[in-house]
Design an enzyme around this catalytic site. Sequence first.
Site, short mmCIF file in Angstrom:
data_model
loop_
_atom_site.label_atom_id
_atom_site.label_comp_id
_atom_site.label_asym_id
_atom_site.label_seq_id
_atom_site.Cartn_x
_atom_site.Cartn_y
_atom_site.Cartn_z
N PHE A 37 2.32 -2.73 -4.28
CA PHE A 37 2.44 -1.82 -5.41
C PHE A 37 3.49 -2.26 -6.43
CE2 PHE A 37 0.93 0.49 -1.72
CZ PHE A 37 -0.26 1.00 -2.23
N GLY A 64 8.74 -12.26 -5.15
CA GLY A 64 7.69 -11.79 -4.25
C GLY A 64 6.90 -10.68 -4.89
N ASP A 112 3.53 -0.88 9.96
CA ASP A 112 2.96 -2.05 9.28
C ASP A 112 3.73 -3.32 9.63
OD1 ASP A 112 1.04 -3.21 7.66
OD2 ASP A 112 2.16 -2.91 5.80
N VAL A 118 8.91 -7.92 -6.69
CA VAL A 118 10.28 -7.96 -6.19
C VAL A 118 11.05 -8.99 -7.03
CG1 VAL A 118 11.80 -8.37 -4.23
CG2 VAL A 118 9.54 -7.36 -3.87
N GLY A 159 4.30 -7.22 -3.73
CA GLY A 159 3.79 -6.40 -2.64
C GLY A 159 2.55 -5.65 -3.08
#
Length: 372
Positions: free
Chosen positions: A99, A95, A220, A102, A97
């Site tokens: 910043f 994954g 969020d 993963v 994100g």
Amino acid sequence: MPSSQIVAILAAIASFFVITLIFSLIYIICRITRKNRRVAESRPRTRAVRGRNRDTSTSVISVSESQLFDPSLNKIEMVDLVKATRNFSPDLIVGDGSFGYVYKARLATGVTVAAKKLGPDAFQGYREFKAEMETLGNIQQHDNIVKFFGYCATGSDRILIYEFIEKGSLDQWLYDTSSIGAAASARLPLSWRTRVNIMKGVAKGLEFMHNLDKPIIHRDIKASNVLLDADFEAHIADFGLARTIQESHSHVSTQVAGTMGYMPPEYIHGATTATVAGDVYSFGILMFEVATARRPNLRIKGEDGRDVRLVEWVMNMVSQNQQMKLLDARILKDELNKEEVHEYLSIATFCISEIPKLRPTMKEVVNLFDQI
């Protein structure tokens, strides 16, 4: 020798000595300056975060930055993570994100984890790293919140280690966005019962956070921040924007945050403080998204041909008693109960009230789910 020549020679000798003296002084000053600089650079730094102006987006974090973290948190060495991720191999990316990436990693203990490696030069990434350390790293475990295993802070590298959640994000299951770390594969659509159960799990996780001695606001809540395990149980993840409410419910951060489409109207209209009611609103929008499989930040063509937001489209359909028509077309009709669908959408509508004080608490939301 004429006196004029003697004067000229003496003047030349004097000039030579003056120039030599000036260059000698300059040399000595330079040596002293270089020596002082080396001494200053050799001193250990106790604070590693450097401020930035509005035109830059980088920060520098020294090795000693880890001394600023809670010593009770589990610190994992970089050498162990390099082995566990095969030197952060792209093949292990599961994954990405805002910043960083993963990675799926298997530690020497045999435990499979997810390692979120934040970009070393992202100032906001550092803030998110600290936020997750200060919230997720210091709360007791809950079945519907991703478990935090530890961190690594070496030089400018910042890595957070979590439990590995097998099924990926809710966003991937709603839209089949699996394109990172594995070949994209068609997924069976989530059943209605599974969708309701997922949202009930998210509600329980938020209820737990909001009712801590020092409540935590996630700020969020969205489909990509909900992870699904092998049994499709929900786990709230990504606490990079989360903030802890201190005494008297004053807020650590006066800045609102979130993702467009999920943000409550008071944030957009100028509110300066994040609240638990903001999480409730985002949860209501997520309920709409899960039922419809339509993204909140994209426009939808309404019945009258106008392009409208998801929340406006759903509310119009509900007002016309067209709840069954707004559901994801992939949901099998024979598994739907009209009354249950109406109750589900009623809870969502309650959560997205324009007036924050009229929204339910997450404890009330969980009770409403129990009554479906």
